[in-house]
Motif scaffolding. Structure first.
Motif, PDB file in Angstrom:
ATOM      1  N   GLY A   1       0.747  -1.406  -0.197  1.00 29.71           N
ATOM      2  CA  GLY A   1      -0.076  -0.008   0.178  1.00 29.71           C
ATOM      3  C   GLY A   1       0.819   1.261   0.047  1.00 29.71           C
ATOM      4  N   ILE A   2       1.928   1.287  -0.397  1.00 30.43           N
ATOM      5  CA  ILE A   2       2.928   2.465  -0.185  1.00 30.43           C
ATOM      6  C   ILE A   2       2.782   3.474  -1.304  1.00 30.43           C
ATOM      7  N   LEU A   3       2.289   2.737  -2.467  1.00 32.72           N
ATOM      8  CA  LEU A   3       1.928   3.593  -3.616  1.00 32.72           C
ATOM      9  C   LEU A   3       0.424   3.460  -3.800  1.00 32.72           C
ATOM     10  N   ALA A   4      -0.080   4.665  -4.443  1.00 30.81           N
ATOM     11  CA  ALA A   4      -1.550   4.817  -4.622  1.00 30.81           C
ATOM     12  C   ALA A   4      -2.087   4.091  -5.524  1.00 30.81           C
ATOM     13  N   PRO A   5      -3.176   3.450  -5.427  1.00 33.70           N
ATOM     14  CA  PRO A   5      -3.697   2.393  -6.577  1.00 33.70           C
ATOM     15  C   PRO A   5      -3.729   3.153  -7.853  1.00 33.70           C
ATOM     16  N   ASP A   6      -4.226   4.315  -8.261  1.00 32.16           N
ATOM     17  CA  ASP A   6      -4.377   5.002  -9.429  1.00 32.16           C
ATOM     18  C   ASP A   6      -2.940   5.075  -9.816  1.00 32.16           C
ATOM     19  N   PHE A   7      -1.882   5.486  -9.265  1.00 37.56           N
ATOM     20  CA  PHE A   7      -0.674   5.549  -9.714  1.00 37.56           C
ATOM     21  C   PHE A   7      -0.101   4.151 -10.096  1.00 37.56           C
ATOM     22  N   CYS A   8      -0.267   3.176  -9.323  1.00 36.15           N
ATOM     23  CA  CYS A   8       0.186   2.006  -9.703  1.00 36.15           C
ATOM     24  C   CYS A   8      -0.588   1.341 -10.920  1.00 36.15           C
ATOM     25  N   ARG A   9      -1.810   1.546 -11.299  1.00 34.47           N
ATOM     26  CA  ARG A   9      -2.524   1.323 -12.455  1.00 34.47           C
ATOM     27  C   ARG A   9      -2.027   1.867 -13.528  1.00 34.47           C
ATOM     28  N   SER A  10      -1.691   3.288 -13.642  1.00 38.64           N
ATOM     29  CA  SER A  10      -1.062   3.742 -14.648  1.00 38.64           C
ATOM     30  C   SER A  10       0.129   3.464 -15.276  1.00 38.64           C
ATOM     31  N   VAL A  11       1.086   3.448 -14.052  1.00 43.61           N
ATOM     32  CA  VAL A  11       2.397   2.997 -14.419  1.00 43.61           C
ATOM     33  C   VAL A  11       2.438   1.525 -14.917  1.00 43.61           C
ATOM     34  N   PHE A  12       1.592   0.496 -14.263  1.00 41.56           N
ATOM     35  CA  PHE A  12       1.569  -0.858 -14.941  1.00 41.56           C
ATOM     36  C   PHE A  12       1.160  -0.767 -16.252  1.00 41.56           C
ATOM     37  N   ASP A  13       0.125   0.051 -16.765  1.00 37.54           N
ATOM     38  CA  ASP A  13      -0.387   0.048 -17.993  1.00 37.54           C
ATOM     39  C   ASP A  13       0.714   0.606 -18.974  1.00 37.54           C
ATOM     40  N   GLU A  14       1.612   1.768 -18.604  1.00 41.60           N
ATOM     41  CA  GLU A  14       2.441   2.214 -19.368  1.00 41.60           C
ATOM     42  C   GLU A  14       3.640   1.377 -19.677  1.00 41.60           C
ATOM     43  N   LEU A  15       3.882   0.570 -18.455  1.00 41.99           N
ATOM     44  CA  LEU A  15       5.048  -0.387 -18.557  1.00 41.99           C
ATOM     45  C   LEU A  15       4.811  -1.591 -19.672  1.00 41.99           C
ATOM     46  N   LEU A  16       3.409  -2.049 -19.442  1.00 40.45           N
ATOM     47  CA  LEU A  16       3.022  -3.103 -20.422  1.00 40.45           C
ATOM     48  C   LEU A  16       3.110  -2.678 -21.902  1.00 40.45           C
TER      49      LEU A  16
END
Length: 150
Positions: free
Chosen positions: A52-67
Motif C-alpha cells: 500500500g505504499i503507492l496509490a492504486p491509481d498511480f500503480c494502475r497508470s504505471v503498470f499500463d504504461e510499462l505493459l
C-alpha cells in the motif's frame, strides 16, 4: 498470501553483517508497514515489501504504461514454454546485465523515451515514499521487472 520457500544453506558464506556492515535501506525506512520477505545473511540477500505504499491509481497508470513501453523479453523453461517476461533497466552509468539461472538480460543502451520516463517516474515515487531522505545520486542503479501470465 505468501508461500514459504526454503533453500539449502549456502556452501560459501558471505561475510556477516557484523563482519562487513551493509546499509540496508529497508531497515532505514520510517514506514511501519514494512514486511521482511527475505533475510539471508549467508547470501547477503535481503528483500522487503511495503504494501500500500503507492496509490492504486498511480500503480494502475504505471503498470499500463510499462505493459505498453517496456522492452519485454520472454524467458523460457527447459521445455521451451514461456515462464514470464522480464526487462532490465539501468541508470546512473550502470551497464550491468541481469542474470537469473541460465537467462542473461542486457540493459537496453537506448531505451525508448517513454520507457525511460515511466521508469524514472516509478523510481522517484518509490524512493520518495520509502526513503525521502535519500539523495538522488544514491538511488538504485538497476531495476528488474517481471510479468507473469496464468
Amino acid at each position: 498470501r505468501s508461500a514459504t520457500h526454503t533453500w539449502h544453506p549456502a556452501t560459501e558464506l558471505e561475510p556477516s553483517l557484523e563482519e562487513e556492515p551493509l546499509v540496508l535501506l529497508g531497515a532505514a525506512s520510517p514506514s511501519s508497514s514494512r514486511k521482511v520477505i527475505v533475510w539471508d545473511e549467508s547470501r547477503r540477500c535481503f528483500a522487503s515489501h511495503w504494501p500500500g505504499i503507492l496509490a492504486p491509481d498511480f500503480c494502475r497508470s504505471v503498470f499500463d504504461e510499462l505493459l505498453l513501453h517496456a522492452p519485454w523479453e520472454e524467458l523460457l523453461s527447459k521445455k521451451g514454454h514461456v515462464t514470464r517476461e522480464t526487462c532490465w533497466y539501468v541508470r546512473g552509468g550502470c551497464c550491468c546485465d541481469y542474470t537469473y539461472g541460465s537467462a542473461r538480460i542486457s540493459d537496453k543502451r537506448k531505451p525508448s523515451g517513454n520507457f525511460r520516463r515511466v521508469m524514472e517516474k516509478l523510481i522517484e515515487e518509490v524512493i520518495s515514499s520509502v526513503w525521502p531522505w535519500l539523495p538522488n545520486d544514491s538511488w538504485h542503479h538497476s531495476h528488474n521487472l517481471n510479468i507473469y501470465y496464468n
